[in-house]
Scaffold this motif. Sequence first.
Motif, PDB file in Angstrom:
ATOM      1  N   ARG A   1      38.409  14.249  -9.598  1.00 46.82           N
ATOM      2  CA  ARG A   1      39.874  14.434  -9.683  1.00 46.82           C
ATOM      3  C   ARG A   1      40.361  14.563 -11.119  1.00 46.82           C
ATOM      4  O   ARG A   1      41.532  14.869 -11.351  1.00 46.82           O
TER       5      ARG A   1
ATOM      6  N   ARG B   1      33.335   7.676   1.816  1.00 42.75           N
ATOM      7  CA  ARG B   1      34.689   8.150   1.536  1.00 42.75           C
ATOM      8  C   ARG B   1      35.071   9.250   2.523  1.00 42.75           C
ATOM      9  O   ARG B   1      34.215   9.797   3.221  1.00 42.75           O
TER      10      ARG B   1
ATOM     11  N   ASP C   1      34.920  11.631 -12.599  1.00 38.83           N
ATOM     12  CA  ASP C   1      35.495  11.730 -11.249  1.00 38.83           C
ATOM     13  C   ASP C   1      35.952  13.179 -10.999  1.00 38.83           C
ATOM     14  O   ASP C   1      36.529  13.813 -11.885  1.00 38.83           O
TER      15      ASP C   1
ATOM     16  N   ASP D   1      35.494  -1.470  -9.277  1.00 40.64           N
ATOM     17  CA  ASP D   1      34.439  -1.241  -8.292  1.00 40.64           C
ATOM     18  C   ASP D   1      33.546  -2.463  -8.205  1.00 40.64           C
ATOM     19  O   ASP D   1      33.377  -3.192  -9.189  1.00 40.64           O
TER      20      ASP D   1
HETATM   21  C1  RP5 Z   1      36.399   6.282  -8.886  1.00 43.84           C
HETATM   22  O1  RP5 Z   1      37.427   6.404  -7.939  1.00 43.84           O
HETATM   23  C2  RP5 Z   1      36.300   4.808  -9.175  1.00 43.84           C
HETATM   24  O2  RP5 Z   1      35.007   4.458  -9.603  1.00 43.84           O
HETATM   25  C3  RP5 Z   1      36.676   4.177  -7.865  1.00 43.84           C
HETATM   26  O3  RP5 Z   1      35.539   3.973  -7.072  1.00 43.84           O
HETATM   27  C4  RP5 Z   1      37.540   5.210  -7.175  1.00 43.84           C
HETATM   28  C5  RP5 Z   1      38.992   4.795  -7.078  1.00 43.84           C
HETATM   29  O4  RP5 Z   1      39.742   5.775  -6.452  1.00 43.84           O
HETATM   30  P1  RP5 Z   1      40.220   5.638  -4.931  1.00 43.84           P
HETATM   31  O5  RP5 Z   1      39.015   5.223  -4.131  1.00 43.84           O
HETATM   32  O6  RP5 Z   1      41.251   4.568  -4.914  1.00 43.84           O
HETATM   33  O7  RP5 Z   1      40.695   6.965  -4.545  1.00 43.84           O
HETATM   34  O8  RP5 Z   1      36.705   7.017 -10.017  1.00 43.84           O
END
Ligand code: RP5
Length: 281
Positions: free
Chosen positions: A193, A141, A191, A121
């Motif tokens: 997920r 997003r 996260d 990031d």
């Molecule tokens: C977060 O998911 C990370 O910090 C990063 O920003 C992101 C990466 O996942 P995708 O954006 O590729 O789905 O955990």
Amino acid sequence: MAEITSHAARRSVAPNEPQAHNKARSERPADYPERFHVPDHLVKWRSPYPEYAPPRYEAPSTLEKSPDPTRFSDVARVLASYEPGCIRIDGATGEPLNPRGRTGISGRGGLYLWGPNHAADLLLTRFNTTTQSLEALLIQRKSGQWAIPGGMIDPGESASRAAMRELKEEAGISATTSVKTRELYRGYVDDPRNTDNAWMETVVFHEHLGDADPLLKTTPTAGSDARAAQWIPLSRDLIEGLYASHSAFVKIGLEELLVTPGTNAQTRAMVGDLLELSPRT
Ligand code: RP5
């Protein structure tokens, strides 16, 4: 494209002092089943929870596209974590265990890899002299949540290159000059997920742009899977609402700004207000 230069001002979570995760046991993408309830006192694996029966979930995209075998016992690679010593294998299932504890879902969910899934990031901040506000470059997003630009690291790619690539893909900004960027954080991401057996880890970089920085000549343009990309004035509410652990990453970046020589007085005052610090004398 210039490689990001990392400095020592890096933070990571010591593996023997794990912090609790919250989003990984309360939030979930739309396709995930409901998470099994994990109360605060039963998050850690060492706390007995005999009734714990999380649903198992592997997204169709994970089953189709993952480079890992469906069964963890067939995985030949060595699992590598950004938090050394945190890989533990469940004695009962033989599968890797989330280092922060229970999430209420087993399997890989929507993540492609068993164990750690690595991302990078990039936090870009600036003091907008026209509006007199402290801003961050954010992307929106698909879920609607705002986040700092970032994404999964490709096989063989360095974290810094991945961060620069994601900046270009998600926000349309090419860093063609020598960007001197600090590595702010390396470790677990809370996260939505994450599951009991697969989780996100990231390396976060930060650059505070000066008024004349060439990167400011490019207007952010949403690309890749971002709905929007723009410089946004930072407020406490905005920071608290950021995706996954990005709120914590922005706060670390702001703390670093306070101790960075050359940070102007207005920026320091704004950072103090955002972090709810007492005025410095
Ligand atoms: C977060 O998911 C990370 O910090 C990063 O920003 C992101 C990466 O996942 P995708 O954006 O590729 O789905 O955990």
